[in-house]
Design an enzyme around this catalytic site. Structure first.
Site, PDB file in Angstrom:
ATOM      1  N   TYR A  74      -1.778  -1.118  10.753  1.00  8.33           N
ATOM      2  CA  TYR A  74      -1.924  -1.355   9.302  1.00  8.33           C
ATOM      3  C   TYR A  74      -0.752  -0.728   8.543  1.00  8.33           C
ATOM      4  O   TYR A  74      -0.126  -1.376   7.703  1.00  8.33           O
ATOM      5  CB  TYR A  74      -3.252  -0.779   8.802  1.00  8.33           C
ATOM      6  CG  TYR A  74      -3.432  -0.953   7.311  1.00  8.33           C
ATOM      7  CD1 TYR A  74      -3.742  -2.208   6.781  1.00  8.33           C
ATOM      8  CD2 TYR A  74      -3.255   0.119   6.430  1.00  8.33           C
ATOM      9  CE1 TYR A  74      -3.888  -2.379   5.400  1.00  8.33           C
ATOM     10  CE2 TYR A  74      -3.403  -0.056   5.053  1.00  8.33           C
ATOM     11  CZ  TYR A  74      -3.716  -1.297   4.545  1.00  8.33           C
ATOM     12  OH  TYR A  74      -3.853  -1.487   3.191  1.00  8.33           O
TER      13      TYR A  74
ATOM     14  N   SER B 180       0.869  -1.188   0.000  1.00  7.33           N
ATOM     15  CA  SER B 180       0.000   0.000   0.000  1.00  7.33           C
ATOM     16  C   SER B 180       0.896   1.225   0.000  1.00  7.33           C
ATOM     17  O   SER B 180       2.052   1.153   0.456  1.00  7.33           O
ATOM     18  CB  SER B 180      -0.852   0.007   1.275  1.00  7.33           C
ATOM     19  OG  SER B 180      -1.414   1.281   1.487  1.00  7.33           O
TER      20      SER B 180
HETATM   21  N1  LIG Z   1      -8.739  -0.846  -1.142  1.00 10.97           N
HETATM   22  C1  LIG Z   1      -7.751  -0.013  -0.819  1.00 10.97           C
HETATM   23  O1  LIG Z   1      -7.963   1.213  -0.725  1.00 10.97           O
HETATM   24  C2  LIG Z   1      -6.367  -0.542  -0.618  1.00 10.97           C
HETATM   25  C3  LIG Z   1      -5.296   0.375  -0.620  1.00 10.97           C
HETATM   26  C4  LIG Z   1      -4.016  -0.096  -0.439  1.00 10.97           C
HETATM   27  C5  LIG Z   1      -3.784  -1.445  -0.256  1.00 10.97           C
HETATM   28  N2  LIG Z   1      -4.839  -2.319  -0.239  1.00 10.97           N
HETATM   29  C6  LIG Z   1      -4.543  -3.740  -0.022  1.00 10.97           C
HETATM   30  O2  LIG Z   1      -5.116  -4.507  -1.052  1.00 10.97           O
HETATM   31  C7  LIG Z   1      -5.310  -5.843  -0.583  1.00 10.97           C
HETATM   32  C8  LIG Z   1      -6.669  -6.338  -1.032  1.00 10.97           C
HETATM   33  O3  LIG Z   1      -7.673  -5.592  -0.359  1.00 10.97           O
HETATM   34  P1  LIG Z   1      -8.953  -5.011  -1.113  1.00 10.97           P
HETATM   35  O4  LIG Z   1      -8.808  -3.550  -1.178  1.00 10.97           O
HETATM   36  O5  LIG Z   1      -9.211  -5.752  -2.358  1.00 10.97           O
HETATM   37  O6  LIG Z   1     -10.070  -5.276  -0.006  1.00 10.97           O
HETATM   38  P2  LIG Z   1     -11.246  -6.359   0.087  1.00 10.97           P
HETATM   39  O7  LIG Z   1     -12.164  -6.199  -1.070  1.00 10.97           O
HETATM   40  O8  LIG Z   1     -11.794  -6.197   1.463  1.00 10.97           O
HETATM   41  O9  LIG Z   1     -10.502  -7.748  -0.055  1.00 10.97           O
HETATM   42  C9  LIG Z   1      -9.732  -8.306   0.992  1.00 10.97           C
HETATM   43  C10 LIG Z   1      -9.507  -9.760   0.683  1.00 10.97           C
HETATM   44  O10 LIG Z   1      -8.714 -10.325   1.743  1.00 10.97           O
HETATM   45  C11 LIG Z   1      -9.359 -11.481   2.223  1.00 10.97           C
HETATM   46  N3  LIG Z   1      -9.119 -11.721   3.638  1.00 10.97           N
HETATM   47  C12 LIG Z   1      -9.312 -10.850   4.671  1.00 10.97           C
HETATM   48  N4  LIG Z   1      -9.088 -11.480   5.844  1.00 10.97           N
HETATM   49  C13 LIG Z   1      -8.741 -12.760   5.538  1.00 10.97           C
HETATM   50  C14 LIG Z   1      -8.417 -13.899   6.308  1.00 10.97           C
HETATM   51  N5  LIG Z   1      -8.409 -13.863   7.652  1.00 10.97           N
HETATM   52  N6  LIG Z   1      -8.101 -15.046   5.679  1.00 10.97           N
HETATM   53  C15 LIG Z   1      -8.133 -15.108   4.320  1.00 10.97           C
HETATM   54  N7  LIG Z   1      -8.430 -14.070   3.537  1.00 10.97           N
HETATM   55  C16 LIG Z   1      -8.746 -12.902   4.135  1.00 10.97           C
HETATM   56  C17 LIG Z   1     -10.848 -11.245   1.973  1.00 10.97           C
HETATM   57  O11 LIG Z   1     -11.532 -12.492   1.822  1.00 10.97           O
HETATM   58  P3  LIG Z   1     -12.564 -13.143   2.870  1.00 10.97           P
HETATM   59  O12 LIG Z   1     -13.230 -12.047   3.616  1.00 10.97           O
HETATM   60  O13 LIG Z   1     -13.461 -13.935   1.992  1.00 10.97           O
HETATM   61  O14 LIG Z   1     -11.708 -14.007   3.718  1.00 10.97           O
HETATM   62  C18 LIG Z   1     -10.808 -10.533   0.628  1.00 10.97           C
HETATM   63  O15 LIG Z   1     -10.779 -11.451  -0.426  1.00 10.97           O
HETATM   64  C19 LIG Z   1      -5.098  -5.798   0.925  1.00 10.97           C
HETATM   65  O16 LIG Z   1      -3.828  -6.319   1.233  1.00 10.97           O
HETATM   66  C20 LIG Z   1      -5.159  -4.311   1.245  1.00 10.97           C
HETATM   67  O17 LIG Z   1      -4.405  -3.993   2.393  1.00 10.97           O
HETATM   68  C21 LIG Z   1      -6.114  -1.892  -0.422  1.00 10.97           C
END
Ligand SMILES: NC(=O)c1ccc[n+]([C@@H]2O[C@H](COP(=O)([O-])OP(=O)(O)OC[C@H]3O[C@@H](n4cnc5c(N)ncnc54)[C@H](OP(=O)(O)O)[C@@H]3O)[C@@H](O)[C@H]2O)c1
Length: 256
Positions: free
Chosen positions: A151, A138
């Site tokens: 985080y 991130s």
């Molecule tokens: N969206 C943003 O603004 C943003 C910005 C910077 C970085 N990121 C990073 O991008 C990555 C993906 O996030 P996203 O934005 O796509 O959010 P998201 O839509 O909430 O997706 C998060 C994913 O992680 C999985 N996950 C969460 N807890 C878990 C657990 N205990 N075991 C297995 N899987 C788990 C969730 O699946 P289940 O709930 O089905 O387990 C889901 O598939 C993350 O690493 C996040 O930190 C996001």
């Protein structure tokens, strides 16, 4: 067929990354807790691309999750070429007030599972001299994050770990890339509480655009991919501003 494992593929950036790798011709193994969503994704991928999609459910916050996942890969005869460590979550709030369990689970998913899964799958990649690791960090990696301290620290780890690994594997033939998204329209905003901040919601990119940038960057073996010029500007400017200033700015934006 090369095979790619994507953690956190049940929504958001991981969902789109799994589709990118499938479109590129890889079989995919999709991992998360939400089985129904993973099954939907797998059917969509198999319908649209001539590749195989395998669903494995796993709660990566559990201490034995990665070893259990690797046993399942072995039992099913699945050899992973590309590992996409994408699963992760955040939580907005003061460290002393957020649940201790939730913050520990965050470290388990964002840091420990990512590290252990890489350690388990990497030796076979090195032996085959094929594939690599795409870690999802991130732009939070570049400064401290008051009101979201764990985080931000977890993402600083992801960047540092990925860069170290990249140097270790320089002559291995493997690709090692860190995708550093800024605000992105996924479940992350609602789940973390960040979605209610104007500074987040007004800047958010789509998950599909972020994933495409990450996929292309990984294929080109770029070290770090920061999607979006505004995010690149933010990260570049952190290099010229004292850390005490950037953390005070983040504190203000995040209501600390
Ligand atoms: N969206 C943003 O603004 C943003 C910005 C910077 C970085 N990121 C990073 O991008 C990555 C993906 O996030 P996203 O934005 O796509 O959010 P998201 O839509 O909430 O997706 C998060 C994913 O992680 C999985 N996950 C969460 N807890 C878990 C657990 N205990 N075991 C297995 N899987 C788990 C969730 O699946 P289940 O709930 O089905 O387990 C889901 O598939 C993350 O690493 C996040 O930190 C996001």
């Amino acid at each position: 067929m090369p095979a790619t494992l994507v953690t956190g593929a049940s929504s958001g950036i991981g969902w789109e990354l799994a589709k990118e790798f499938a479109q590129g011709g890889d079989d995919v193994v999709v991992v998360a807790r939400s089985e129904d969503k993973l099954e939907d994704l797998a059917s969509q991928i198999e319908r649209e691309h001539r590749v195989k999609a395998t669903v494995i459910t796993s709660d990566l916050a559990k201490p034995d999750a990665v070893d259990h996942l690797c046993r399942q890969l072995q039992e099913r005869g699945l050899h992973i070429d590309n590992l996409v460590n994408n699963a992760g979550f955040g939580a907005l709030g003061r460290f002393a007030e957020l649940s201790a369990d939730r913050q520990t689970e965050m470290l388990m998913v964002n840091v420990v599972a990512l590290t252990r899964l890489t350690r388990q799958l990497l030796p076979a990649m090195i032996e085959r001299r094929r594939g690599g690791v795409l870690n999802v960090g991130s732009i939070a990696a570049y400064q401290a994050g008051p009101n979201m301290s764990v985080y931000y620290a977890s993402k600083a780890y992801v960047l540092s770990f990925t860069e170290g690994l990249r140097e270790e594997l320089q002559s291995s033939g493997l690709h090692v890339t860190c995708l550093e998204p800024g605000p992105t329209e996924t479940g992350f905003g609602d789940d973390s509480g960040m979605g209610r901040l104007k500074s987040f919601s007004s800047q958010a990119m789509t998950a599909a655009v972020v994933a495409k940038a990450g996929y292309d960057g990984y294929r080109n073996n770029e070290d770090v991919v920061i999607p979006g010029w505004k995010n690149r500007l933010i990260v570049t400017s952190t290099a010229f501003v004292p850390r005490v200033v950037t953390r005070k700015l983040v504190a203000k934006l995040q209501g600390a």
